[in-house]
Design a protein around this motif. Sequence first.
Motif, mmCIF file in Angstrom:
data_model
loop_
_atom_site.group_PDB
_atom_site.id
_atom_site.type_symbol
_atom_site.label_atom_id
_atom_site.label_comp_id
_atom_site.label_asym_id
_atom_site.label_seq_id
_atom_site.Cartn_x
_atom_site.Cartn_y
_atom_site.Cartn_z
ATOM 1 N N PRO A 126 0.831 -1.209 0.000
ATOM 2 C CA PRO A 126 0.000 0.000 0.000
ATOM 3 C C PRO A 126 0.862 1.254 0.000
ATOM 4 N N GLU A 127 0.478 2.235 -0.812
ATOM 5 C CA GLU A 127 1.280 3.442 -0.981
ATOM 6 C C GLU A 127 1.495 4.180 0.340
ATOM 7 N N LEU A 128 0.460 4.240 1.171
ATOM 8 C CA LEU A 128 0.536 5.031 2.395
ATOM 9 C C LEU A 128 0.721 4.141 3.622
ATOM 10 N N PHE A 129 1.407 3.015 3.439
ATOM 11 C CA PHE A 129 1.602 2.091 4.554
ATOM 12 C C PHE A 129 2.549 2.701 5.588
ATOM 13 N N VAL A 130 2.094 2.727 6.839
ATOM 14 C CA VAL A 130 2.875 3.298 7.944
ATOM 15 C C VAL A 130 3.535 2.172 8.714
ATOM 16 N N GLU A 131 4.819 2.329 8.985
ATOM 17 C CA GLU A 131 5.549 1.293 9.696
ATOM 18 C C GLU A 131 6.128 1.846 10.992
ATOM 19 N N THR A 132 5.439 1.566 12.092
ATOM 20 C CA THR A 132 5.956 1.884 13.415
ATOM 21 C C THR A 132 6.464 0.590 14.043
ATOM 22 N N ASP A 133 6.992 0.684 15.259
ATOM 23 C CA ASP A 133 7.482 -0.524 15.936
ATOM 24 C C ASP A 133 6.364 -1.550 16.102
ATOM 25 N N ALA A 134 5.150 -1.061 16.419
ATOM 26 C CA ALA A 134 4.023 -1.975 16.617
ATOM 27 C C ALA A 134 3.670 -2.702 15.328
ATOM 28 N N VAL A 135 3.667 -1.987 14.218
ATOM 29 C CA VAL A 135 3.337 -2.585 12.928
ATOM 30 C C VAL A 135 4.422 -3.582 12.509
ATOM 31 N N ALA A 136 5.679 -3.182 12.652
ATOM 32 C CA ALA A 136 6.788 -4.058 12.264
ATOM 33 C C ALA A 136 6.802 -5.339 13.092
ATOM 34 N N SER A 137 6.491 -5.215 14.382
ATOM 35 C CA SER A 137 6.473 -6.390 15.249
ATOM 36 C C SER A 137 5.398 -7.379 14.810
ATOM 37 N N LEU A 138 4.228 -6.862 14.479
ATOM 38 C CA LEU A 138 3.135 -7.726 14.045
ATOM 39 C C LEU A 138 3.450 -8.368 12.700
ATOM 40 N N ARG A 139 4.027 -7.597 11.802
ATOM 41 C CA ARG A 139 4.376 -8.156 10.499
ATOM 42 C C ARG A 139 5.449 -9.230 10.636
ATOM 43 N N ASP A 140 6.386 -9.034 11.553
ATOM 44 C CA ASP A 140 7.426 -10.042 11.772
ATOM 45 C C ASP A 140 6.831 -11.362 12.251
ATOM 46 N N ARG A 141 5.777 -11.286 13.040
ATOM 47 C CA ARG A 141 5.099 -12.525 13.472
ATOM 48 C C ARG A 141 4.514 -13.253 12.273
ATOM 49 N N ILE A 142 3.904 -12.490 11.380
ATOM 50 C CA ILE A 142 3.287 -13.098 10.198
ATOM 51 C C ILE A 142 4.342 -13.732 9.307
ATOM 52 N N THR A 143 5.390 -12.981 8.984
ATOM 53 C CA THR A 143 6.428 -13.513 8.093
ATOM 54 C C THR A 143 7.172 -14.677 8.746
ATOM 55 N N GLY A 144 7.266 -14.654 10.090
ATOM 56 C CA GLY A 144 7.894 -15.779 10.784
ATOM 57 C C GLY A 144 7.114 -17.057 10.592
ATOM 58 N N TRP A 145 5.794 -16.983 10.730
ATOM 59 C CA TRP A 145 4.963 -18.172 10.508
ATOM 60 C C TRP A 145 5.030 -18.622 9.056
ATOM 61 N N LEU A 146 5.083 -17.656 8.131
ATOM 62 C CA LEU A 146 5.193 -18.030 6.719
ATOM 63 C C LEU A 146 6.505 -18.754 6.435
ATOM 64 N N GLU A 147 7.579 -18.296 7.070
ATOM 65 C CA GLU A 147 8.867 -18.972 6.903
ATOM 66 C C GLU A 147 8.817 -20.394 7.452
ATOM 67 N N ALA A 148 7.970 -20.604 8.448
ATOM 68 C CA ALA A 148 7.797 -21.941 9.010
ATOM 69 C C ALA A 148 6.812 -22.780 8.200
ATOM 70 N N ASP A 149 6.441 -22.279 7.011
ATOM 71 C CA ASP A 149 5.535 -22.976 6.095
ATOM 72 C C ASP A 149 4.152 -23.173 6.700
ATOM 73 N N GLN A 150 3.674 -22.164 7.436
ATOM 74 C CA GLN A 150 2.343 -22.205 8.022
ATOM 75 C C GLN A 150 1.452 -21.163 7.351
ATOM 76 N N PRO A 151 0.285 -21.566 6.820
ATOM 77 C CA PRO A 151 -0.656 -20.559 6.322
ATOM 78 C C PRO A 151 -1.176 -19.718 7.487
ATOM 79 N N VAL A 152 -1.354 -18.425 7.248
ATOM 80 C CA VAL A 152 -1.696 -17.485 8.315
ATOM 81 C C VAL A 152 -3.094 -16.927 8.099
ATOM 82 N N HIS A 153 -3.865 -16.913 9.183
ATOM 83 C CA HIS A 153 -5.215 -16.357 9.180
ATOM 84 C C HIS A 153 -5.212 -15.097 10.040
#
Length: 339
Positions: free
Chosen positions: A57-84
Amino acid sequence: MADDSSRTRKVRGRKIRSDRSSKAGRRAKKELARTAAANARDRDGDSPLSEPDEVVPELFVETDAVASLRDRITGWLEADQPVHLIGPTGCGKTALALSAAAERGRPVVWLNGDEAVDTAALVGAHAGGERYKEDDRFVGGVSKQTEIVRERWVDNPLSVAVREGATLVYNEFSRSDPSAHNVLLSVFEEGVLERPGKRGEDRTIDVHPEFRAIVTSNDVEYAGVHDQQDALLDRFVGVHVDYYDEETEREIVSSHVDLPEEDVETIVRATRALRDELDVVVGTRAAITAATGITVFDGDEEAIDEGLLTELFTDVLAPKIAGGNGSIEELRASIGETI
């Protein structure tokens, strides 16, 4: 006289060869242009694949809270887990899913759920056919004509994603009929996609090892939402996405609307208060819309008038009570009291 005509023919011959060469060059250029245009259509039009940097998204804001949550998602994806991703409307689930998908650096396939999505809409279907005739004149004086019909199969988003190793972002997953999602069971469990309706050896697709899936849905019941089968939900990990902290919400509103910092602070504070007090969902999107209203209706006032703020939030939230869930007067009174 003969010598003159000979010279004329030679000149004419050189001219003909020159014309043919130019025409061949022009044909080659046209063919290259047609090929390039076809490739562009396949990539940008008919193909659901997008490059990672195209989906952020063009106006995506990345603060510590957002980055932390995204890291959880990408971590599960790296573990080959689909994320809901599960959370209230307007909290930024879709933007977060797209950001996480882009972070992987793999192509992204987008799919929006609704009642019209069935198995064919996910995996593909026959899209008409090609009919042509062949003439066999191998034996002199005998003409044999054969009519050939060839069906044309078109792959849809899920088939493309599993074959290309893309990240599938399935937005509003719970709005689609659960029966359409039976094909996902074999994808997640066995690494094979079955394509009902496809005949032959390529009826199935082996899932690419880089294929991943992110789906989003709301955490409360809305019209048109379906309960998905437990066998499928059991294969996801659920990441709850709630409204962000006040600092992040201010950053998000500021990225969308050009307002003084103190005005953004006032709007976000009012949004968070209304979220706590009202029985309707008051998302970050409501804050952005109210801030947009300030730029239109506030004029040159140095401070935001509470009466204007009440009217703006009433306009923004009124659609949520349409259909007998309260009156506009009651909503306005509750908003005014909270502000």
